[in-house]
Design an enzyme around this catalytic site. Structure first.
Site, PDB file in Angstrom:
ATOM      1  N   PHE A  33       0.867  -1.180   0.000  1.00  0.00           N
ATOM      2  CA  PHE A  33       0.000   0.000   0.000  1.00  0.00           C
ATOM      3  C   PHE A  33       0.910   1.238   0.000  1.00  0.00           C
ATOM      4  CE2 PHE A  33      -3.681   2.674   1.089  1.00  0.00           C
ATOM      5  CZ  PHE A  33      -4.590   2.115   0.199  1.00  0.00           C
ATOM      6  N   GLY A  37       6.377   8.184   0.632  1.00  0.00           N
ATOM      7  CA  GLY A  37       7.449   7.868   1.594  1.00  0.00           C
ATOM      8  C   GLY A  37       8.199   6.607   1.170  1.00  0.00           C
ATOM      9  N   HIS A  38       7.455   5.571   0.807  1.00  0.00           N
ATOM     10  CA  HIS A  38       8.095   4.345   0.313  1.00  0.00           C
ATOM     11  C   HIS A  38       8.882   4.644  -0.971  1.00  0.00           C
ATOM     12  CE1 HIS A  38       4.485   2.381   2.384  1.00  0.00           C
ATOM     13  NE2 HIS A  38       5.498   1.769   2.972  1.00  0.00           N
ATOM     14  N   GLN A  62       4.723 -10.036  12.943  1.00  0.00           N
ATOM     15  CA  GLN A  62       4.962  -8.767  13.644  1.00  0.00           C
ATOM     16  C   GLN A  62       3.673  -8.106  14.119  1.00  0.00           C
ATOM     17  OE1 GLN A  62       6.898  -7.022  10.041  1.00  0.00           O
ATOM     18  NE2 GLN A  62       5.859  -5.147  10.639  1.00  0.00           N
ATOM     19  N   GLY A 149      13.056   3.580   6.654  1.00  0.00           N
ATOM     20  CA  GLY A 149      12.695   4.962   6.966  1.00  0.00           C
ATOM     21  C   GLY A 149      12.866   5.302   8.442  1.00  0.00           C
ATOM     22  N   LYS A 151      10.904   7.108   9.840  1.00  0.00           N
ATOM     23  CA  LYS A 151       9.524   7.125  10.343  1.00  0.00           C
ATOM     24  C   LYS A 151       9.377   6.056  11.429  1.00  0.00           C
ATOM     25  CE  LYS A 151       4.936   6.965  10.335  1.00  0.00           C
ATOM     26  NZ  LYS A 151       4.507   5.615  10.088  1.00  0.00           N
ATOM     27  N   GLN A 155      12.565   0.786  14.804  1.00  0.00           N
ATOM     28  CA  GLN A 155      12.762  -0.363  13.908  1.00  0.00           C
ATOM     29  C   GLN A 155      14.122  -0.270  13.207  1.00  0.00           C
ATOM     30  OE1 GLN A 155       9.681  -2.061  11.126  1.00  0.00           O
ATOM     31  NE2 GLN A 155      10.706  -0.727   9.673  1.00  0.00           N
ATOM     32  N   ARG A 189      -1.199   3.342   7.005  1.00  0.00           N
ATOM     33  CA  ARG A 189      -2.320   3.337   7.958  1.00  0.00           C
ATOM     34  C   ARG A 189      -3.111   4.642   7.936  1.00  0.00           C
ATOM     35  NH1 ARG A 189       1.376  -0.179  11.152  1.00  0.00           N
ATOM     36  NH2 ARG A 189       0.269  -2.150  11.466  1.00  0.00           N
TER      37      ARG A 189
END
Ligand code: AMP
Length: 285
Positions: A33, A37-38, A62, A149, A151, A155, A189
């Site tokens: 999706f 950004g991706h 996850q 990222g 973001k 992670q 999201r």
């Protein structure tokens, strides 16, 4: 050159091995999706490596039992176009989860203290699932570089540590957060947000700005800075998950905020959980 869809682990490994003979391979792991950004990660990768492989896999390990695995948004044909536009050569979208977790699968990567606070504390098992799938993607692709990222800052830190600790030869590269014009960090999201909720989602970037303003005006107390962030989230009636100042390097609680600290936020807007983070000193100052 047009993008090629790969649906099996076997083909992904073979095509990555072939691509690496022509020069460095760049890997961009995602859950699909895709948004701008991706695409910025793919563009970043395309500038630094000769072939870019994007992976699209909504990784069940996850997600917690009450999270959004079943309703996570999907749009493979749209994603393929966005990957091609941004310069990817391959898109590995496993046709079923068994391509990643075959029958009998039972070995997981268990991250350490970097995965304990923040999202780790609020989403038990999340980073174990993330590390396991990323370790598998590193092993399958043997990419020279992988792009993640900021973001998802925690992670990125956890994966970078995993790469060092487990001697993966894949270099982990961090990329800046891409935002909507009103400041909301782009996220798959965000598609969950109702027209009512969408304007209130700016509370996260406003909270970061409030903390940066507080820091700029001399506030150094961790609790005081966190209170500034909480006030912004409360004003827009978001349900706080966490608002914490941590050190950028090891995500520890600093005695006092300093230039190396960051503010980390997670909050629910209706059913949608949003995260964001930023440095205490604005990039331009
Ligand atoms: P996801 O599909 O949400 O798992 O994200 C895949 C990758 O894209 C992760 O490395 C994310 O950190 C990165 N990413 C997601 N949103 C953004 C954004 N707004 N800016 C930069 N990178 C992002």
């Amino acid at each position: 050159m047009s993008v090629a869809l790969i649906e099996t682990a076997r083909e992904f490994k073979d095509l990555c091995a072939e691509a690496r003979r022509d020069g460095p391979l760049g890997l961009v792991p995602t859950m699909g999706f895709l948004h701008v950004g991706h695409q910025s990660l793919i563009r970043f990768a395309a500038q630094r490596t000769s072939t870019v492989a994007v992976t699209i896999f909504v990784n069940p390990t996850q997600f917690g039992p009450n999270e959004d695995l079943a309703r996570y948004p999907r749009d493979l044909s749209g994603d393929l176009k966005k990957c091609e536009e941004a310069g990817a050569r391959y898109v590995f979208a496993p046709r079923n989860p068994e391509e990643i977790y075959p029958p009998g699968f039972q070995t997981y990567v268990d991250p350490g203290p970097l995965a304990a606070p923040l999202c780790g504390a609020h989403r038990p098992g999340h980073f174990r699932g993330v590390c396991t799938v990323v370790a598998k993607l590193f092993a399958m692709s043997r990419a020279e570089q992988a792009f993640f990222g900021e973001k998802d800052y925690q992670q990125l830190a956890v994966i970078r540590r995993m790469g060092r600790d487990l001697d993966f030869s894949t270099e982990v590269v961090g990329c800046p957060i891409v935002r909507e014009t009103d400041g909301l960090a782009m996220s798959s999201r965000n598609a969950y947000l109702t027209p009512d909720e969408r304007p209130r989602a700016t509370a996260l970037s406003l909270a970061i700005a409030a903390v940066q303003d507080g820091y700029a005006s001399g506030v150094r107390g961790v609790a005081s800075l966190e209170a500034l962030a909480r006030a912004q989230l409360e004003r827009a009636q978001l349900r706080l998950d966490y608002a914490e100042i941590r050190t950028a390097q090891d995500l520890a609680v600093p005695g006092e905020a300093n230039r190396e600290s960051r503010i980390f936020l997670a909050a629910f807007l209706g059913k949608t959980r949003l995260i964001d983070n930023g440095p205490l000193v604005r990039a331009e100052s």
